[in-house]
Design a protein around this motif. Structure first.
Motif, short mmCIF file in Angstrom:
data_model
loop_
_atom_site.label_atom_id
_atom_site.label_comp_id
_atom_site.label_asym_id
_atom_site.label_seq_id
_atom_site.Cartn_x
_atom_site.Cartn_y
_atom_site.Cartn_z
N GLY A 38 43.68 94.61 -34.16
CA GLY A 38 42.60 93.65 -34.35
C GLY A 38 42.79 92.35 -33.59
N ILE A 39 42.27 91.27 -34.18
CA ILE A 39 42.19 90.00 -33.45
C ILE A 39 42.92 88.87 -34.16
CG2 ILE A 39 40.00 90.64 -32.36
CD1 ILE A 39 38.58 88.76 -34.38
N PHE A 40 43.88 89.20 -35.00
CA PHE A 40 44.59 88.13 -35.71
C PHE A 40 45.52 87.37 -34.78
CE2 PHE A 40 47.79 86.17 -38.43
CZ PHE A 40 47.00 85.62 -39.42
N ARG A 41 46.25 88.08 -33.92
CA ARG A 41 47.20 87.44 -33.01
C ARG A 41 46.85 87.88 -31.58
NH1 ARG A 41 52.17 85.28 -34.28
NH2 ARG A 41 52.18 86.41 -36.27
N LEU A 88 27.76 85.55 -32.29
CA LEU A 88 26.98 84.57 -33.05
C LEU A 88 27.80 83.94 -34.17
CD1 LEU A 88 23.56 86.47 -33.33
CD2 LEU A 88 24.16 84.60 -31.76
N LEU A 89 28.68 84.75 -34.78
CA LEU A 89 29.53 84.22 -35.85
C LEU A 89 30.50 83.18 -35.31
CD1 LEU A 89 30.39 84.30 -38.79
CD2 LEU A 89 31.84 86.29 -38.26
N GLU A 90 31.08 83.42 -34.13
CA GLU A 90 31.94 82.40 -33.52
C GLU A 90 31.17 81.11 -33.30
OE1 GLU A 90 34.39 81.00 -29.62
OE2 GLU A 90 34.81 82.92 -30.54
N ALA A 126 40.48 77.92 -36.16
CA ALA A 126 40.94 78.86 -35.15
C ALA A 126 40.06 80.10 -35.33
CB ALA A 126 42.42 79.20 -35.36
N VAL A 127 39.16 80.33 -34.38
CA VAL A 127 38.04 81.23 -34.61
C VAL A 127 38.43 82.66 -34.99
CG1 VAL A 127 35.99 82.27 -33.57
CG2 VAL A 127 36.44 79.84 -33.26
N PRO A 128 39.26 83.38 -34.21
CA PRO A 128 39.50 84.79 -34.56
C PRO A 128 40.09 84.97 -35.96
CG PRO A 128 40.27 84.32 -32.34
CD PRO A 128 39.96 83.01 -32.97
N ARG A 129 41.08 84.15 -36.31
CA ARG A 129 41.69 84.29 -37.63
C ARG A 129 40.69 83.98 -38.74
NH1 ARG A 129 48.09 82.67 -37.61
NH2 ARG A 129 48.66 83.99 -35.83
N THR A 130 39.80 83.03 -38.48
CA THR A 130 38.79 82.70 -39.48
C THR A 130 37.81 83.85 -39.64
OG1 THR A 130 39.02 80.37 -38.85
CG2 THR A 130 37.12 80.96 -40.18
N ILE A 131 37.46 84.50 -38.53
CA ILE A 131 36.59 85.68 -38.60
C ILE A 131 37.27 86.78 -39.40
CG2 ILE A 131 35.60 87.55 -37.22
CD1 ILE A 131 34.86 85.49 -35.11
N VAL A 132 38.56 86.99 -39.18
CA VAL A 132 39.32 87.99 -39.94
C VAL A 132 39.18 87.71 -41.43
CG1 VAL A 132 41.65 88.78 -40.53
CG2 VAL A 132 41.01 88.49 -38.12
N ALA A 133 39.41 86.46 -41.82
CA ALA A 133 39.36 86.11 -43.25
C ALA A 133 37.96 86.27 -43.83
CB ALA A 133 39.86 84.68 -43.44
#
Length: 425
Positions: free
Chosen positions: A273-276, A172-174, A385-392
């Motif tokens: 995790g999902i950064f890279r 849902l966050l994506e 860029a979704v995963p990196r934004t979720i990380v932040a």
């Protein structure tokens, strides 16, 4: 590609650009030599063809004695024309191959150096002092597991390392991020686009991703198609082989697509995790403008990126990327890097590049201004860029109990949620 005329007129500028990129300066001289052979063999071919045509007019009018000599000369010309034609084609092929290997000209204001030689232009937001708040920050993976949002173990089981599932509130966050980013881009006048994830070789090569970046590109041998690492590729190729009237510029598109990257040079980096990762979704801005407007458009794209990160209430900085860290197509690039608390440093979230005429020349995209037709300029800018934004978001907006504060801009797309609550202890 760059303009060959500029190369001939100011080769030192091209050499300086190659040197700043850390690329082979000898390529410039090899290209100059090939271009000279291409032009001289073309002149030679034209001269021989002209003589051949003139001879064709003389033979019917010649006497018997003259005709024999003229026919002999005609046979020799036929062979010479064939040789000159082959030499011209070979020199042209070599010129084009060398030209494809040459990066875009580096903007004179770009800091010279490698990855660590960037210049910080500005900083935004306040970095949280978690110690003062009385708790140690968790990293995004631990938070994602607490929220039931990220599953990397099953991602690895299904697809291998650097793959993941976004589950429950993570999915849902994506969707919230994508919808909010597209809403911002649409409000700014961008046309939203859903783009192909597979492109032909000419599209990938035309945007400059089959040079230094080729090792990170997935290729489907059976179909001779490439998986895109960014929707910049299909958005750049969208107007391939077209002439656009000047009164229709600027053209601005916001593309949403899955992105695929082999991350061949990142062994051992960001493995947690999902950064890279190898696959992720991204919203990308892309602009077509006149060459004279590219620098101002570059500033506009950067402002839209800053607006987006500010709306997510993230601390970030803007850097002017150094010359050797530019992609082949970029003349200048600005990155927006968000603070990642558990890493104690800023990490790239968005970037925007001014590609000047580099891509349009390769893709044969031109602008018509009155009777004049010439290459235009292209620019790109990552919005989300979704995963990196979720990380932040997870790391910067976490709370002591493992819950995560939801930035106001995302709440309408998350059913009004103000906080993401843990579902597992």
């Amino acid at each position: 590609m760059i303009d060959l005329r500029l190369l001939r007129e100011d080769p030192d500028r091209v050499r300086a650009s190659q040197r700043a990129r850390g690329e082979d300066v000898a390529l410039v001289d090899a290209l100059l030599s090939a271009d000279e052979r291409r032009r001289s063999s073309g002149v030679r071919f034209d001269e021989l063809r002209a003589e051949q045509k003139q001879l064709g007019k003389l033979i019917p009018k010649a006497t018997a004695d003259e005709k024999a000599e003229l026919l002999k000369r005609a046979e020799q010309l036929k062979a010479d024309v064939k040789t000159a034609d082959a030499e011209r084609d070979a020199a042209d092929t070599e010129t084009q191959e060398l030209l494809q290997r040459l990066g875009n000209l580096v903007h004179p204001d770009v800091p010279v150096g490698g990855e660590e030689d960037f210049v910080t232009l500005e900083t935004h937001g306040t970095i949280r002092d978690f110690g003062a708040e009385g708790f140690e920050p968790k990293d995004h993976l631990e938070l994602g597991q607490l929220l039931g949002a990220i599953d990397v173990e099953r991602g690895a089981k299904v697809s291998g390392s650097r793959f993941y599932f976004l589950t429950g509130v993570g999915a849902l966050l994506e969707l919230a991020l994508v919808n909010a980013a597209i809403a911002q881009a649409t409000a700014a006048g961008f046309t939203p686009m859903l783009t192909p994830a597979l492109v032909r070789p000419q599209s990938m090569a035309g945007t400059g991703f089959l040079g230094q970046a080729a090792q990170d590109v997935y290729h489907l041998d059976k179909d001779d198609l490439y998986l895109v690492g960014t929707s910049e590729v299909p958005l750049a190729a969208y107007h391939m082989d077209e002439i656009i009237d000047a009164d229709k510029l600027p053209l601005r598109y916001a593309g949403f697509s899955p992105c695929f990257r082999r991350e061949a040079g990142s062994h051992g980096k960001d493995t947690r995790g999902i950064f890279r990762v190898h696959q992720f979704d991204k919203v990308e801005m892309f602009s077509y403008v006149t060459p004279e407007d590219s620098q101002e458009e570059h500033k506009r794209l950067l402002e839209w990126e800053k607006q987006w990160l500010t709306s997510l209430e993230l601390p970030f900085r803007v850097i002017d990327v150094a010359s050797a860290d530019l992609g082949a197509s970029a003349s200048r690039k600005f990155d927006c890097e968000a603070w990642v608390p558990t890493q104690g440093k800023y990490r790239e979230l968005t970037s925007t590049s001014d590609c000047t005429e580099f891509q349009s020349r390769r893709l044969s995209i031109r602008v018509r201004e009155g009777k004049q037709v010439r290459p235009l300029a292209t620019l790109n800018g990552t919005l989300c860029a979704v995963p990196r934004t979720i990380v932040a978001i997870l790391e910067n907006h976490q709370q002591a109990d493992g819950s995560v504060y939801v930035p106001k801009v995302l709440r309408p797309y998350l059913g009004g949620r103000e906080v993401l609550e843990p579902v597992a202890k």
